[in-house]
Scaffold this motif. Structure first.
Motif, PDB file in Angstrom:
ATOM      1  N   UNK A 168       0.809  -1.211   0.000  1.00 43.60           N
ATOM      2  CA  UNK A 168       0.000   0.000   0.000  1.00 43.60           C
ATOM      3  C   UNK A 168       0.844   1.262   0.000  1.00 43.60           C
ATOM      4  N   UNK A 169       0.170   2.426   0.062  1.00 45.19           N
ATOM      5  CA  UNK A 169       0.863   3.712  -0.005  1.00 45.19           C
ATOM      6  C   UNK A 169       1.722   3.976   1.222  1.00 45.19           C
ATOM      7  N   UNK A 170       1.479   3.229   2.328  1.00 48.75           N
ATOM      8  CA  UNK A 170       2.267   3.414   3.548  1.00 48.75           C
ATOM      9  C   UNK A 170       3.472   2.480   3.604  1.00 48.75           C
ATOM     10  N   UNK A 171       3.741   1.757   2.497  1.00 49.39           N
ATOM     11  CA  UNK A 171       4.880   0.850   2.463  1.00 49.39           C
ATOM     12  C   UNK A 171       4.626  -0.485   3.134  1.00 49.39           C
ATOM     13  N   UNK A 172       3.399  -0.720   3.573  1.00 46.03           N
ATOM     14  CA  UNK A 172       3.038  -1.983   4.204  1.00 46.03           C
ATOM     15  C   UNK A 172       1.937  -2.651   3.388  1.00 46.03           C
ATOM     16  N   UNK A 173       1.499  -3.824   3.852  1.00 45.82           N
ATOM     17  CA  UNK A 173       0.406  -4.499   3.152  1.00 45.82           C
ATOM     18  C   UNK A 173      -0.844  -3.628   3.149  1.00 45.82           C
ATOM     19  N   UNK A 174      -1.698  -3.849   2.180  1.00 48.30           N
ATOM     20  CA  UNK A 174      -2.924  -3.073   2.073  1.00 48.30           C
ATOM     21  C   UNK A 174      -3.737  -3.169   3.360  1.00 48.30           C
ATOM     22  N   UNK A 199      -8.063  15.848  -5.930  1.00 48.50           N
ATOM     23  CA  UNK A 199      -8.740  14.917  -6.817  1.00 48.50           C
ATOM     24  C   UNK A 199      -9.218  13.741  -5.971  1.00 48.50           C
ATOM     25  N   UNK A 200     -10.531  13.511  -5.933  1.00 46.68           N
ATOM     26  CA  UNK A 200     -11.078  12.482  -5.061  1.00 46.68           C
ATOM     27  C   UNK A 200     -10.530  11.104  -5.412  1.00 46.68           C
ATOM     28  N   UNK A 201     -10.172  10.870  -6.667  1.00 47.11           N
ATOM     29  CA  UNK A 201      -9.647   9.571  -7.072  1.00 47.11           C
ATOM     30  C   UNK A 201      -8.311   9.268  -6.397  1.00 47.11           C
ATOM     31  N   UNK A 202      -7.537  10.316  -6.099  1.00 49.22           N
ATOM     32  CA  UNK A 202      -6.239  10.123  -5.438  1.00 49.22           C
ATOM     33  C   UNK A 202      -6.410   9.799  -3.958  1.00 49.22           C
ATOM     34  N   UNK A 203      -7.614   9.990  -3.448  1.00 50.76           N
ATOM     35  CA  UNK A 203      -7.880   9.720  -2.040  1.00 50.76           C
ATOM     36  C   UNK A 203      -8.466   8.330  -1.824  1.00 50.76           C
ATOM     37  N   UNK A 204      -8.683   7.598  -2.904  1.00 49.13           N
ATOM     38  CA  UNK A 204      -9.258   6.259  -2.807  1.00 49.13           C
ATOM     39  C   UNK A 204      -8.164   5.197  -2.738  1.00 49.13           C
ATOM     40  N   UNK A 205      -8.467   4.120  -2.020  1.00 48.75           N
ATOM     41  CA  UNK A 205      -7.534   2.999  -1.931  1.00 48.75           C
ATOM     42  C   UNK A 205      -7.799   1.969  -3.006  1.00 48.75           C
ATOM     43  N   UNK A 208     -11.345   1.037  -3.815  1.00 52.01           N
ATOM     44  CA  UNK A 208     -12.237   2.032  -4.408  1.00 52.01           C
ATOM     45  C   UNK A 208     -12.910   2.919  -3.383  1.00 52.01           C
ATOM     46  N   UNK A 209     -12.691   2.635  -2.104  1.00 50.84           N
ATOM     47  CA  UNK A 209     -13.223   3.459  -1.024  1.00 50.84           C
ATOM     48  C   UNK A 209     -12.127   4.399  -0.527  1.00 50.84           C
ATOM     49  N   UNK A 210     -12.502   5.355   0.317  1.00 52.43           N
ATOM     50  CA  UNK A 210     -11.532   6.313   0.853  1.00 52.43           C
ATOM     51  C   UNK A 210     -10.457   5.584   1.664  1.00 52.43           C
TER      52      UNK A 210
END
Length: 301
Positions: A168-174, A199-205, A208-210
């Motif tokens: 994931x974006x935090x460098x760990x598993x999703x 951009x709301x799309x950049x805030x989604x995981x 597809x949710x926030x």
């Protein structure tokens, strides 16, 4: 056994992805990920057993409860793992037939329920389907009883084997892959962090949710925001003859964006605020904020 001889632990149901709390003897110790047999009473009053994964003893916000039966023996675990392999062996057939019957749906995975003695096939879709014809055809092809389980976006990512090794974006598993309860992200959590221009799309995981990570700094923003005038409020500024309306502020830089009475927009330091007037009543969201609210509601689902 008295209540003092018990402690509460928490598990994740292997088949429904729901978290439960259950009381166990206080001298029992469990390893993270250990398989536990538990019992619950259904809406029809019948008791059923299932298998859960131990996730810890620190989740006091989990309200669902069940009854502890026993930990799985080595022999039961071996049988359990063997049946899960067989379930995955049936998944390609399910995926092919299910996609043919319901092209918009996403087949996720398959598991075998040892106590219900049937195959569980999971899929994701925002739609509802009529399964009568599919059930008849697939039961004949499978040669046994099965259960169709429709999951949400987060559970789709959690249960899919294809996401096991994605970082994931935090460098760990999703976050969705975690066995712990996931936080609920509200629209207000975005607005308090001034993400209305993003951009709301950049805030989604991946689901597809926030993103779950959006909850981590909310408390800091709420606390620090109390030191600033609210968006939409009118302020007097030191060494300035005009009043101004606060349009935004940044807790990291201590800067405030202000629109003066003549329409000019300036940026000032928090220390330059002389006086704060009441927020104008009936103020509506600006275009960016209005768009964010609409899009975020969709992302929250």
């Amino acid at each position: 056994m008295s209540s003092s001889d018990k402690k509460t632990i928490y598990i994740l149901d292997r088949y429904t992805n729901k978290n439960y709390g259950l009381e166990v003897p206080s001298d029992e110790e469990f390893l993270l990920g250990e398989k536990i047999i538990f019992e619950q009473v259904g809406g029809d009053g019948k008791k059923t057993q299932s298998i859960g994964t131990y996730i810890g003893d620190k989740y006091n916000d989990i309200e669902r409860t069940c009854t502890y039966v026993d930990r799985m023996t080595d022999q039961e675990i071996e049988q359990f793992e063997d049946m899960q392999k067989k379930a995955k062996g049936h998944f390609p057939l399910f995926k092919k037939m299910f996609k043919t019957a319901f092209p918009t749906a996403i087949p996720v995975t398959a598991r075998y329920h040892m106590f219900a003695r049937q195959w569980y096939f999971y899929f994701y879709s925002e739609q509802r389907f009529n399964f009568v014809e599919f059930i008849r055809e697939f039961r004949q092809a499978l040669g046994g009883q099965f259960f169709l389980f429709q999951v949400g976006a987060r559970d789709m990512v959690k249960m899919s084997p294809g996401t096991d090794h994605i970082i994931g974006c935090n460098g760990r598993n999703l976050c969705c892959k975690s066995n712990r309860p996931l936080p609920s992200i509200d629209v207000e959590d975005l607005l308090v962090q001034h993400l209305d221009g993003r951009d709301i799309e950049r805030l989604k995981g991946r689901c597809g949710k926030l993103k779950c990570s959006l909850i981590y700094e909310v408390e800091t923003y709420v606390t620090e925001s109390q030191n600033f005038p609210s968006k939409g409020s009118t302020i007097d500024i030191k060494d300035c003859a005009q009043c101004g309306m606060v349009t935004n502020f940044n807790i990291m830089t201590n800067k405030i964006d202000v629109q003066l009475e003549d329409g000019i927009r300036i940026q000032i330091d928090l220390s330059e605020v002389k006086k704060i007037h009441e927020m104008r009543k009936g103020r509506v969201h600006d275009d960016h904020e209005r768009e964010l609210v609409a899009a975020a509601k969709d992302a929250v689902g």
